[in-house]
Design a protein around this motif. Sequence first.
Motif, PDB file in Angstrom:
ATOM      1  N   MET A 236       0.841  -1.206   0.000  1.00 51.09           N
ATOM      2  CA  MET A 236       0.000   0.000   0.000  1.00 51.09           C
ATOM      3  C   MET A 236       0.875   1.254   0.000  1.00 51.09           C
ATOM      4  N   THR A 237       0.588   2.182  -0.875  1.00 54.16           N
ATOM      5  CA  THR A 237       1.322   3.435  -0.942  1.00 54.16           C
ATOM      6  C   THR A 237       0.846   4.376   0.163  1.00 54.16           C
ATOM      7  N   PRO A 238       1.731   4.841   1.032  1.00 53.46           N
ATOM      8  CA  PRO A 238       1.285   5.792   2.067  1.00 53.46           C
ATOM      9  C   PRO A 238       0.779   7.085   1.436  1.00 53.46           C
ATOM     10  N   LEU A 239      -0.320   7.581   1.954  1.00 49.54           N
ATOM     11  CA  LEU A 239      -0.860   8.861   1.490  1.00 49.54           C
ATOM     12  C   LEU A 239      -0.698   9.967   2.519  1.00 49.54           C
ATOM     13  N   THR A 240      -0.595   9.614   3.787  1.00 50.28           N
ATOM     14  CA  THR A 240      -0.529  10.634   4.838  1.00 50.28           C
ATOM     15  C   THR A 240       0.669  10.384   5.739  1.00 50.28           C
ATOM     16  N   TRP A 241       1.451  11.442   5.945  1.00 51.22           N
ATOM     17  CA  TRP A 241       2.670  11.388   6.759  1.00 51.22           C
ATOM     18  C   TRP A 241       2.527  12.473   7.808  1.00 51.22           C
ATOM     19  N   LEU A 242       2.269  12.098   9.048  1.00 50.42           N
ATOM     20  CA  LEU A 242       1.966  13.071  10.101  1.00 50.42           C
ATOM     21  C   LEU A 242       3.219  13.377  10.929  1.00 50.42           C
ATOM     22  N   TYR A 243       3.656  14.629  10.850  1.00 53.18           N
ATOM     23  CA  TYR A 243       4.805  15.085  11.635  1.00 53.18           C
ATOM     24  C   TYR A 243       4.372  15.449  13.050  1.00 53.18           C
ATOM     25  N   VAL A 244       5.236  15.101  14.020  1.00 48.03           N
ATOM     26  CA  VAL A 244       4.939  15.374  15.421  1.00 48.03           C
ATOM     27  C   VAL A 244       6.253  15.682  16.139  1.00 48.03           C
ATOM     28  N   PRO A 245       6.276  16.679  17.030  1.00 48.70           N
ATOM     29  CA  PRO A 245       7.528  17.046  17.696  1.00 48.70           C
ATOM     30  C   PRO A 245       8.062  15.936  18.602  1.00 48.70           C
ATOM     31  N   GLY A 246       9.343  15.681  18.501  1.00 53.72           N
ATOM     32  CA  GLY A 246       9.938  14.616  19.287  1.00 53.72           C
ATOM     33  C   GLY A 246      10.051  14.916  20.763  1.00 53.72           C
ATOM     34  N   ASP A 247       9.948  16.181  21.152  1.00 58.21           N
ATOM     35  CA  ASP A 247      10.064  16.528  22.579  1.00 58.21           C
ATOM     36  C   ASP A 247       8.714  16.615  23.270  1.00 58.21           C
TER      37      ASP A 247
ATOM     38  N   HIS B   1       3.508  13.068  24.748  1.00 59.28           N
ATOM     39  CA  HIS B   1       2.045  12.913  24.803  1.00 59.28           C
ATOM     40  C   HIS B   1       1.418  13.207  23.444  1.00 59.28           C
ATOM     41  N   VAL B   2       2.039  14.088  22.663  1.00 62.48           N
ATOM     42  CA  VAL B   2       1.543  14.364  21.316  1.00 62.48           C
ATOM     43  C   VAL B   2       1.870  13.199  20.387  1.00 62.48           C
ATOM     44  N   VAL B   3       3.028  12.580  20.598  1.00 59.87           N
ATOM     45  CA  VAL B   3       3.368  11.380  19.833  1.00 59.87           C
ATOM     46  C   VAL B   3       2.341  10.281  20.094  1.00 59.87           C
ATOM     47  N   ASP B   4       1.929  10.121  21.356  1.00 56.46           N
ATOM     48  CA  ASP B   4       0.898   9.132  21.693  1.00 56.46           C
ATOM     49  C   ASP B   4      -0.357   9.343  20.849  1.00 56.46           C
ATOM     50  N   LYS B   5      -0.791  10.600  20.762  1.00 61.83           N
ATOM     51  CA  LYS B   5      -2.000  10.915  20.001  1.00 61.83           C
ATOM     52  C   LYS B   5      -1.793  10.686  18.505  1.00 61.83           C
ATOM     53  N   ALA B   6      -0.613  11.032  18.009  1.00 58.84           N
ATOM     54  CA  ALA B   6      -0.341  10.878  16.579  1.00 58.84           C
ATOM     55  C   ALA B   6      -0.405   9.426  16.146  1.00 58.84           C
ATOM     56  N   LEU B   7       0.027   8.521  17.020  1.00 57.95           N
ATOM     57  CA  LEU B   7       0.069   7.106  16.660  1.00 57.95           C
ATOM     58  C   LEU B   7      -1.314   6.503  16.459  1.00 57.95           C
ATOM     59  N   VAL B   8      -2.337   7.151  16.970  1.00 60.63           N
ATOM     60  CA  VAL B   8      -3.707   6.647  16.799  1.00 60.63           C
ATOM     61  C   VAL B   8      -4.570   7.625  16.008  1.00 60.63           C
ATOM     62  N   ALA B   9      -3.930   8.563  15.302  1.00 62.60           N
ATOM     63  CA  ALA B   9      -4.675   9.597  14.577  1.00 62.60           C
ATOM     64  C   ALA B   9      -5.132   9.148  13.199  1.00 62.60           C
ATOM     65  N   GLY B  10      -4.617   8.005  12.734  1.00 62.21           N
ATOM     66  CA  GLY B  10      -5.044   7.495  11.431  1.00 62.21           C
ATOM     67  C   GLY B  10      -4.081   7.763  10.290  1.00 62.21           C
ATOM     68  N   ALA B  11      -2.902   8.304  10.577  1.00 56.88           N
ATOM     69  CA  ALA B  11      -1.915   8.537   9.526  1.00 56.88           C
ATOM     70  C   ALA B  11      -1.307   7.222   9.057  1.00 56.88           C
ATOM     71  N   ASP B  12      -0.924   7.175   7.794  1.00 60.83           N
ATOM     72  CA  ASP B  12      -0.244   5.989   7.276  1.00 60.83           C
ATOM     73  C   ASP B  12       1.155   5.861   7.865  1.00 60.83           C
ATOM     74  N   VAL B  13       1.817   6.997   8.053  1.00 63.82           N
ATOM     75  CA  VAL B  13       3.156   7.038   8.642  1.00 63.82           C
ATOM     76  C   VAL B  13       3.201   8.202   9.629  1.00 63.82           C
ATOM     77  N   VAL B  14       3.764   7.970  10.802  1.00 70.43           N
ATOM     78  CA  VAL B  14       4.024   9.040  11.763  1.00 70.43           C
ATOM     79  C   VAL B  14       5.506   9.389  11.684  1.00 70.43           C
ATOM     80  N   VAL B  15       5.802  10.677  11.596  1.00 67.76           N
ATOM     81  CA  VAL B  15       7.186  11.143  11.519  1.00 67.76           C
ATOM     82  C   VAL B  15       7.499  11.919  12.794  1.00 67.76           C
ATOM     83  N   ILE B  16       8.337  11.350  13.642  1.00 68.15           N
ATOM     84  CA  ILE B  16       8.786  12.050  14.848  1.00 68.15           C
ATOM     85  C   ILE B  16       9.912  13.002  14.445  1.00 68.15           C
TER      86      ILE B  16
END
Length: 268
Positions: A1-12, A15-30
């Motif tokens: 499957m080709t990823p369509l959504t790449w969600l960037y999230v601050p590494g510091d 708690h925001v990373v926690d939310k990003a992992l369940v936000a529905g993005a194909d790939v999460v980018v820390i």
Amino acid sequence: MTPLTWLYVPGDRPHVVDKALVAGADVVVIDLEDAVAPDRKEYARAATAERLADPQPVPVHVRLNGPEGPWAAADLAALADLPGASGLRLPKVAVPEQIRRTAKSTALPLYALLESALGIEHAYAIATAHPALRGLSLGEADLRSDLGVRADTGLDWCRARVVVAARAAGLAPPPQSVHPDVRDLDGLAASCAHGRALGFVGRAAIHPRQLPVIARAYLPTPEELAEAETVLKAAATEQGALALPDGRFIDAAAVAQARRTLSMARGA
């Protein structure tokens, strides 16, 4: 499957990373680079290494700090081979040697962000620098600044250059750079349509509300699916170039495009 959504999230911000992992993005980018202040770099690196010590529910990439900057070596040493990481995104890549040098220190797939005139000029050389390099994309904010471009369309040549370089190197089509106004969903949709017309597939996002807009923009429309089905049906009954009932001429290239359209829909 080709990823369509790449969600960037601050590494510091774990708690925001926690939310990003369940936000529905194909790939999460820390992100350890632009989203993290200099005095938070070490914390962001340590928090990311702790997070990625275990497998994650979705693919997670890490955007390291720039390869020529003071944090790059420590980033790579801490994050090069963690079980929870699926790829490393390298910002401000300008020459092929930066890819080859990084590839010596990790077994993870690498993705290059081109953010300068020099990076654009070297796009194909970067794309073919090492087998570990799996994708290209643009960092448009830095590129716009480097070129002194004011109008958005001033970047279209650079966008096309990266699409062509990726294709020529046998890489996946690049995703678009971020749309910085998270409230402007209409503008995001229009920008995605323009990017899709240029050959991009998918897009980076900086807020979960952007994800469904990006996915809708890049998935085939019902009209496109119907047309693809018509083309493939006609091609199944007659070989070579042929004309459809409505008078349109199709050939092997049109058939290949129809197959890609249906493949994209099925992958979703």
